[in-house]
Structure formats: C-alpha cells, structure tokens
Design an enzyme around this catalytic site. Structure first.
Site, PDB file in Angstrom:
ATOM      1  N   GLY A 152      33.039  68.272  12.334  1.00 52.64           N
ATOM      2  CA  GLY A 152      32.642  67.363  11.263  1.00 52.64           C
ATOM      3  C   GLY A 152      32.509  68.096   9.947  1.00 52.64           C
ATOM      4  N   CYS A 153      32.477  67.339   8.871  1.00 53.67           N
ATOM      5  CA  CYS A 153      32.441  67.934   7.539  1.00 53.67           C
ATOM      6  C   CYS A 153      31.105  68.625   7.264  1.00 53.67           C
ATOM      7  CB  CYS A 153      32.739  66.878   6.480  1.00 53.67           C
ATOM      8  SG  CYS A 153      31.802  65.352   6.639  1.00 53.67           S
ATOM      9  N   TYR A 154      30.005  67.916   7.488  1.00 52.01           N
ATOM     10  CA  TYR A 154      28.705  68.546   7.272  1.00 52.01           C
ATOM     11  C   TYR A 154      28.535  69.786   8.161  1.00 52.01           C
ATOM     12  CZ  TYR A 154      26.924  64.468   4.621  1.00 52.01           C
ATOM     13  OH  TYR A 154      26.705  63.472   3.700  1.00 52.01           O
TER      14      TYR A 154
ATOM     15  N   SER B 158      30.331  72.862   6.799  1.00 53.16           N
ATOM     16  CA  SER B 158      29.717  73.484   5.618  1.00 53.16           C
ATOM     17  C   SER B 158      28.443  74.240   5.986  1.00 53.16           C
ATOM     18  CB  SER B 158      29.411  72.419   4.557  1.00 53.16           C
ATOM     19  OG  SER B 158      28.271  71.637   4.892  1.00 53.16           O
TER      20      SER B 158
END
Lengths: 346, 346, 346, 346
Positions: C149-151, C154
């Site tokens: 996932g994106c979160y 990061s």
C-alpha cells in the site's frame, strides 16, 4: 418593519446553503423553514457541518415551507418550480425562483433549450425577471421573481451601458466566460471529481449552454432589437467566481475615457456594481463572498473593439445575493439590507 | 549518430529546468554544462531539490557552456540572447533561443513592443523561427533557432489550417487565452504569491501583451496578408498549461465536418498535434507534461463563427519540448526523439 | 531478453491508468491487453483522453488479459484478486496485485480489518510482499506479488533503518500521514467533489485506517517483535503525493549525524530512496511523477524524539512504479528499467 | 455604549487587512486610521482592490493612528511593538498586539527563540496574554493585550480540558500542525511562489518554530508544571486554516465518551469553540472566514493515546478575530460583537 419569515426549498443545494449563510446575517429576515427532498428529517448541519451550532434546523417538506413563510426561495432543478409558483400564488406567498423556469419570456425558447414545455402558463404572467441594476424597480410588481442566472448576470451588467448607448455593434458579440466549480452544483460528476478538476481547465458546452437564450433575451432588450451572441463557458479550478471577458466591435469612434464615463453614469450610484478605474482589471478574488460585480473597460484601438471584463461571485451576485437583493426591493427594504458583505482580500 | 553535447544558459529559470527534465530522457543528447548567473558555483539540485542525485551539476558561466557544448539552449531575459548568438555563431555552435530576441522579423516590431533595438542586426540573418508543424523543415537551415512563445504556439497551431485554406475572415479574430502560472516564470511577484494567485482569476495585459506581434506575424504569413488580432491572456490558477479559445468569422458556408477534415489533412501525420474528434473538447490536463497540442473544432451556426480550442503544456510544447523538437529536426534526428512523453491521466 | 507481454485488470482505475503511463515507457514490456469491467468494449482513451492516439486499445475481459499476457497487474477492489491469483497460478502467469488481498500474512488480520475471509487460502502460499529496498530479492520466489500500500511504503522506508538498528523505542510510534486525493481513487464521493475538497483539509479514519495492520506487520518484522502504532491519515488538497511525519522516542543517546549515517548505509546504494542531507526537508513536489522516496531525518533534542519525514508519489512508488520495480526484479531485469522518471521541478 | 475608534498599524499585512474586513462589520467600532510604513499616502484599496469603494482610506503614519484612536491594533514584525506599547501607555490608548513581543512571560524565552532582548521591560508588566476561552476575564486588566499566535491558539484550545483535568501524560506530547499559506504573510518567498507552493506539501522549521515556547508556556500553565512538546508545522496549499493533530498518552483508563463530556463541560457555553459529536472530524473548510475553533476527540485504544484534532481559521480565530474578541471583552462589549461570522459551507 417587521421581520420577514423566509424559507428555502432546495436548502441543501449550493445556492440553498449560500442563502442560509446570507440570511443568517440579514437583520430583517428570519429563516423559518428549510426543505430538502433528499435529506428530509435530518438537520441541515449534518449535511453541512460548517453550520453546526449555528443553524441545526431539521429539513422539512416543501408544503411546510410554503405554509410557514412569507417569502419562499426555491433552488431546484428546472421544471420543478412551476408548481411551486402555483402553490405560492394561491397562498399569497412570494416565490423567488433561482432556477430557470421563469427566466425566459418565450415558451419556445424554453422548449428549444430545456426540451420541456410550460405546465402552468398562467403562472408566468406573474413572474418578473430582475437584475436590479438594469431592470430597476420592475421587481416590485412581481408575485414570482425570476432570479437571473450567474453567467447572464455577469454579462448583462458588463454590456448594459454599451448596448443602451449604442456604443457597440449588435452583431458578432463574443462572450468568453469562466466559472468556478460551485456553479456546477453539489451533484457528483467525473468532471468535478477533485483529481480530474484540479490542475485542469477547459471550455464546456461550447455554443450550446442553456444560459444562452437568457443572455440573448436580456441583451436584446438592452439593444432594442433581437441579437445573437457567441457564448463559451469554461470550468475554472476555483470554488467561486465568474469572469466574463466580452468582445464587441465599436459602433463608432469613441475613447476608453468616454466609455468609462458612460459606464459610471449608469452604475455610479449602484452600490453593487464597481466600475474600476481605467487600467484596473477585475479579478474574481476581489468579489468572492460578496454581492459586488466589478467591471473593467478596455478598448483595443488596433482592432476597434470594446473589451469588457466583469467579475462576480457566482453564488452571491450570481445566485443567493441577488435573490436577497430582489427580496429587499420587492419587500420595501433597503436594497442592500443584509448584503454588506466585504470580500476578503485574502 | 553520436551523442550531442547540450548546454543550457538560464538553467535555473522554469524553461531551463524543464529542458533539464526532458534532456535527461533524451537518448542522443547529453547535458554537458549548465549556466546560471544567479547561482553560479552551486549545484542545480540545490536550487531544485527534485533533481537531487539525478543531476547535481555545478552551475557555470555562459562561456563554459558555449565552449563545451554543440547545442546551446538559452532561456534568458529579452535583450540578452543577441550577444549569445554572436558568440555561438563565431564558434560554430547552434543556439536555440527560447526568448524573444529572434522571433520578430521586423526590428520595428521589436522596438514597439520591447522598447529596445537590435544590437547585432547581422545575427538575425541566421535565425529561423520554427513551429515544426507549420514551418516544416525551414529550421534545418538555421544557425540560430528562434523558439516560439507559448501563446503563439497554441494559437498558430489552432488557426493554421483555417487561415491557409481561407476558411475564416482575416478581420476581427478574437483570441482569449488562459495560461498556468509557470508561464510567469520563477521571479517573485505579488500576483503570483500563493495566497493572491490561488482562488483567483483575471485577465492581464489586456490587448497589450508582448506576444501579440509574434502572433500576428505568424498568422499573417499563414493568411498571406497582414492581419491584426485581439489577444487577451488570463492567469489561471494551475501550474502548467495554456488553453486558447479562438473566435473567427467563417468566410463561407462550411460544415464542422468539412473543417475537421481540413484540419486532419494538415495535422493527421503530425505526431504532436491531436485533432480531437468532433464534439471532444481539449483540456489542458490531457497535455500536461507532454509535447502534445490538442485541437478542438466547433462551429457556432447561429453566429457563423468558427471556434477553435487548443491546449498545450506551456513549459513543453510552449517552450522546452518544442525547443528539443527543433534541435532534433535541425540535427537530423527523429523529430520525436526524447519526446515520447505520456501526459499523466491524473 | 525478450519483451514481456503485460496486461492490466482494472485498467481504468487510477493505479491502472498510471501503470499504462509507466509501461508505455518501459523498454522491455509491451502492453498487450487491458481489462475494465465497467468500460469493456470501449477504448481506454475514451475514458482517459490524455491517452488519445497514444494507446487506443479496446478494453477486454479479465480472461483475455490472463490468456494473452505473461505478467498480469491487478488493481481491483479487495476480495477480487484471490480468484485472479488462482487463475494465474493455474496458467503459469505472474500476478502482481496492487490491492490488499495478499498483503497480510495472518488471515485474522484480514478478517478484522477487511471483514472478509480467504476464499483460496492455498493461493496465499505463493504470494510475497515486496518493498524491494527492504525485502530485497525475496520477490524472486513469488508467483503472486503482493504490492504494498501507499501509506505502508512511505512509512516502512522511513522507519526501517531506525527499527532494524534499535535506534527507537518500539512503543508509542506516532505516524501522521497526508495523502493527495488520487489515493481515494476514481470513484465519486462528496468528500472528493472539487468544491468540498478544494481549500479543505482534515484527517479521516482516525486510528481506523485499513493500512494499519499492513504497517504494523512490516514494522514488526523490522523490529523483530510485534508492535502497535498510532496512525492518522489526512486528505490533502493536491492530486498526488504522500508525506508521512513519523515520531518515535529515541532508544538511546544518539546524534542526528549518526542516525543520518545509518540511514545512508542502508539506502546509499538504493536508487529510489534519497536520504536528504541533514537539514533538508522532503516535499512531495520533489517526488511527484517519479519512483523516488525522499527521507529526511530530524532529532528533537528537547523531547528526545526522532522525527522522520518521508515523501513519495502515491501513484508511483506507492502503487504503479513499485509494481513495475517488483516486476523488473522478479523477471530478471534491471530494477530501474523503465523507471527513470525525473520528477518535474515545477 | 458609544462607538470605539479603532486603528491598525500594519494595515497592509494579511492580519491587518483581515482586521479591516471584520471591523467593517463591527457595530460598535469604527475604523478611524490605518497605518502602513510601506504604502503611506496611498489608499488601502489600491493595495487590496477587494476594498475598493468600501474603504478607500489613505494610509497614515503610526503616530496619527495612536493619536486618533482609542484602540490600536498592531500587526508588525517582532521587535517593533514594544515602542508602540510605550507610546500607547503614555497616551492611555489600548494596544492589541498581534505579534510576538508580549506573548512570552520570560525574557529569556524571547531571547532564545527571537534572538533579541526587551528594550522596554516596564511595558511588559501591563500586558496580558489572552485566549478568552482559557484565560477568561484576565484580559480586562490589560493595558496591552498580547494576542496569541495562530498555532498556539489551535493547540491550547485543543488540549486545555485534557491538561487541566489530568487526562494525559505531560510528557511526550506530539503536535503535528498544518497551516494555510496566509500564515506566512504577504512577503514574497520562493516557497510561497504559486508554482512552487501549489501541488506541494512539506513540514518546515521541524522542531524549531518560534511558536514552540508560546505553546509550551500556555500548556505548562494548564498542566500546572513545566512541560516540553514536539511541534512540527507543515505548509498546506490552501489560503486559510490550521488543523492541529495532537497526540498524547492517556494518564488513566478513560473512555472517549468521558473525555468528550469533560470537553463539553469546559466549552459547552463558549460560543466560539464547537466540540464536535464523537466520531465527527474537524475540517478547516468548516471554520474558514469565521471565529470558530472546531475540536474533535478520538481515543486510540490500542496505543492508549488521546488524539485531539482542532481546526481554526488562522486569520480569524488565529489572529484578527481573536483580537477583536479580546477588544470586546476588555471594552465591556459582548464577547461576540461583530464576530457573527458564518463559515461558508462551500
């Protein structure tokens, strides 16, 4: 004078909720009933949390609004207001319609652009279309007020002095308008989905926008003869505001100074129209959240054209603000009552 | 073919840094030297951290660029490029100038609009103005390439087929353009300060923008006679992109379909011009970060007008991309080498 | 090596269309089939006009994609990918899943956060979760790749060196993330309607976002013990990008310089992670449209906390770019093949 | 009560012009003189055309303001207000300072964070720091009012009930704030240049922002002991508004419902603080252009943390609105006089 009881049908649309914001600050009007078909039974502040603890009224049905109020504002899809007018007329309530049902004088224009016909032609006889700076006190005889569209308001104010005074040719007028996204309303569309609307810009409905007949009707009245315009609206990635850049051939040799003076003669005493100093340029940021229409005058000497730039907040002077201005006039209050809205500089 | 050594004078301006982005992906060009007067001695990635670890070249002076490179791109304030041209010509280097110094054929136009005169008239004889889709291979004979302005590119591509084929009147053309804020450059101004530019929109330099003579020069060539236009640019609160909405009187009875066909004949094989299907509307979001120019054709039957809408990325087709396209043509590479830039859909 | 045939199921979602953008520039992969349930039979460029004349492929069904391609990217709602995996496994095709179906190792986590259970538990045995900078070559043994996932991407990149090296306490980690609106996808919601999303900012799903178990799973592996975090995402009025600001108690006396060195040791040779110089601050504008993750290190001496700031483009390193990076690794290509994306400075 | 004559020193800064907007709607205050060092002699409406024909006052010098007015608002760079206070004190005028000069009780804090020392220590004895919802009527004894900073206001209101009631640990509080760009003021910087600020997001001054000592001073008073916080501000690409997301360890077992009740006990009768219903999330769009502070309460049961989210308009409750609220209290008017500002829903 006593306080007027006002209600809104279509209170959860963008024009509706803007009416609430403005009416909350109106010293002589009291919001008495709010109607929403979609959210009946819920508090308005659940739909718009900005209003939490300010107005938590429960949304009711349209008949309740009409029964409880002296003045009914309607902001509903076209085709719905006619029967509201019939009801209001029968009960002696003033209807201020922010939609298109009563704006066009000729039913055939309505048929051509809206693909419907009048169900209650008799109601139209009681309706008056009113841009106060142009149509003056005409609204005082209305039982139904046809509140103008946002684009037509910005354009009619921009061109009125030029057309009335014969400064420009009636042929070949080009109107290039740009509107913020609230003009498209609360309904969801792919075009107004943030990632597709942000950092984007385009015209839409090129030459086919439904405000065209309303624009031509008003300009034709000002010109004293039937005219046709080229009108192209654009969707601007800002929330509020319309800038219309209008191009017309000058009908005679005349300087920008002289034109400016003619504009000032017409608008100098109109509180909500600010004719800017020559050289100053209207910017929608200077009228946002207010009822002002800023007008800038330019002459293209090389092409012998008049260029008029007008800027309004589409939700205020283009909708809710002008509706209240019309109510004020009709009800014998000061035209600017409740409309001392200072546009935020930033 | 061997790799070409390229350099940029004015590398820290917005057109300069966009050249860096595009040249980093060019298979046959190698960034060899970057000049900035303001930041000499610093790495470019200190000014633009987006480039950190991608290009950390130290900024040098202009002579180093000219000495070390085969092709010199210059993106500097007007009045500065002439002497760069003299230096490049003397050393046999190709200068591609993204500024205004070599765009106008007539010095008097330059004097009138830029309030300066040519210091090196002889250099102008070697300069060619090139919008490849219109001027074709002319650029091949250039020693100095005058890369067109952003507005003129969007407008000339939008009008070329209509003017060349006599579809429209040469009088009364109205051009209403809207540009993203990168067009105003890196320099700080109150107008481009975020809180004053965001949620704002207005025209600027109404009828007085310096791109006017360049627009008229190109359109006059296409029309075969000298013509004058009305040009009003607007500042749009987006980073990139120009939409030009162009209005012209039709010179004869002709359908949108026929006009569309004429546009396709001219542009069907041009990779970077996309003539949209009838009814489709150019939007700057569809060309951002790419070298495309999208063109939409509309006919206003009621007013007998052709409406052309064109959209480009002002930093790419309007500046750095077209400059590389010109380099490619001049240097015998495929026109689209390094320019296969897919516009992000979102 | 030969060209790989790739296909996308869910091609009209935002991650899907971003995959198209990136794969069009991949020298060793060829887009062979695109599937969309909603738009089957239409060209992709009708949904996304940015692709007009670049990719006008007709959208097909999922079986066609699986049959015609070597590698299948899936970007579909959770719960749909499992059966795609079964099909791909049976036909020997590599599935790269951009959704949540294969990210969580423990089915009970999936049940708790996604309220569903595994329909094909056997498929999960073949799946590998891969953030290449952290999990290294593990992906090479995958038959199904669980793209993160994106979160979580990061955050994991931001914390990995600190956790692996015991620099911070495993308790009380606070993660305050802010994401651009593309992260919410193409589907229309009131929250992402332009007028309500523009000039707005708020957290959402406070402490309840579904990426939480994925974040904790990855961080627990890095820490060597099970940990719990406080994670609050916010919706940012920009199209792309995630900034995560992460707060953790320092586990010992250590200077920012020493921490910086440890981060550089882990990431110094990783092309897509840029550990910024001490004092420099990641900004999502510097990574947009690229596969970079920028990491900034700060120590709050007064509160004895490490503050890590990481920035990615949620559509690239947070979705499509990392998926291609994983494909490259799995298929034996250079990790950065097709991913030399320069973030535009402006 | 009679009308109060008010003036503004620093009228052309953003806080100054916002004071003008609000004071124009104040029924008991009259703008009498406006001072700007940079634009003395020009009408304010030339700097901010939004005010054209609303307030065209000519900008004067500071002594004229002090002489002609009963109440002087100052919004000037730090270090300038001290001598204004001395002048006002000597002439019996009330100074409301929107800057930092009188906010810190300990000169050594000022020295540490602002790198200057007090020139007029005696003036500080007359100054009162006032967030009315927290400090109550203390302001009534002030001769100089230290109007709080925007971040401190949003944070102190968010944490006051928790700290006063011992709900949270005094150690390890993390404050992640996000502010609109007007917070950075009217001065031009590269960071606030539209193309670099738009579609961008990043923290700034990580752990080093000058509001930190003011935050700690207020929170320490509330906690009854000296505490230290971790404070990271971020620049948000919107014009107005601050959202602070605040994380603190719960000091005891307590439910969200109980905490909510404690917050309502403190703020239930405070007109400008809206404690949202449990589950509702503050969004800066709901407080823009108004004096409200919206507060949301969340408990992360897994990590035993209280998460408070507060939202204000940095220019109103964070500056001009709170200054007027303080004036109202000090001068014996209703606290909300002139501050019935309805936040626009869209």
């Amino acid at each position: 004078m006593e306080t007027i009881k006002v209600g809104i049908i279509g209170a959860t649309g963008y024009a509706g909720v803007e009416l609430i914001r403005l009416l909350l600050g109106h010293p002589k009007a009291k919001i008495t009933a709010l109607c929403s078909v979609s959210f009946e039974g819920k508090p308005i502040s659940e739909i718009y949390p900005a209003l939490y603890q300010i107005n938590d009224d429960i949304l009711v049905d349209e008949d309740t609004v009409i029964d409880q109020c002296d003045v009914v504002f309607a902001s509903v899809p076209h085709g719905v207001s006619e029967q509201l007018a019939v009801k209001c007329l029968s009960k002696g309530k003033l209807l201020i319609d922010l939609g298109a049902d009563f704006r066009l004088h000729e039913e055939q224009d309505y048929q051509q652009w809206y693909h419907g016909s009048y169900q209650h032609p008799e109601a139209h006889a009681h309706a008056i279309y009113s841009i106060p700076e142009i149509t003056g006190d005409a609204v005082k005889s209305a039982q139904v007020i046809a509140n103008p569209g946002c684009y037509p308001t910005s354009i009619a104010i921009g061109l009125a002095p030029a057309l009335k005074n014969g400064l420009i040719s009636k042929k070949g007028i080009v109107i290039d308008s740009k509107s913020g996204v609230t003009g498209a309303g609360r309904g969801l569309t792919q075009n107004t989905h943030y990632p597709e609307c942000n950092e984007a810009f385009a015209p839409y409905k090129v030459g086919t926008h439904r405000h065209t007949p309303e624009i031509e009707q008003m300009l034709s009245e000002l010109a004293g003869e039937k005219l046709t315009v080229t009108f192209v609206p654009h969707l601007l990635p800002v929330n509020r505001g319309i800038v219309s850049t209008i191009y017309a051939d000058l009908a005679k040799e005349i300087s920008a100074q002289e034109i400016h003076q003619i504009y000032q003669q017409m608008y100098g005493k109109k509180q909500f129209v600010r004719v800017l100093k020559l050289g100053d340029i209207p910017n929608l940021k200077n009228v946002r959240y207010s009822n002002y229409c800023d007008v800038g005058i330019f002459v293209d000497d090389r092409a012998k054209k008049l260029i008029v730039v007008s800027a309004i907040d589409n939700m205020v002077k283009g909708a809710a603000g002008q509706a209240i201005q019309n109510m004020n006039l009709k009800c014998g209050m000061d035209e600017d009552c409740g409309l001392h809205l200072v546009p935020p500089a930033i």
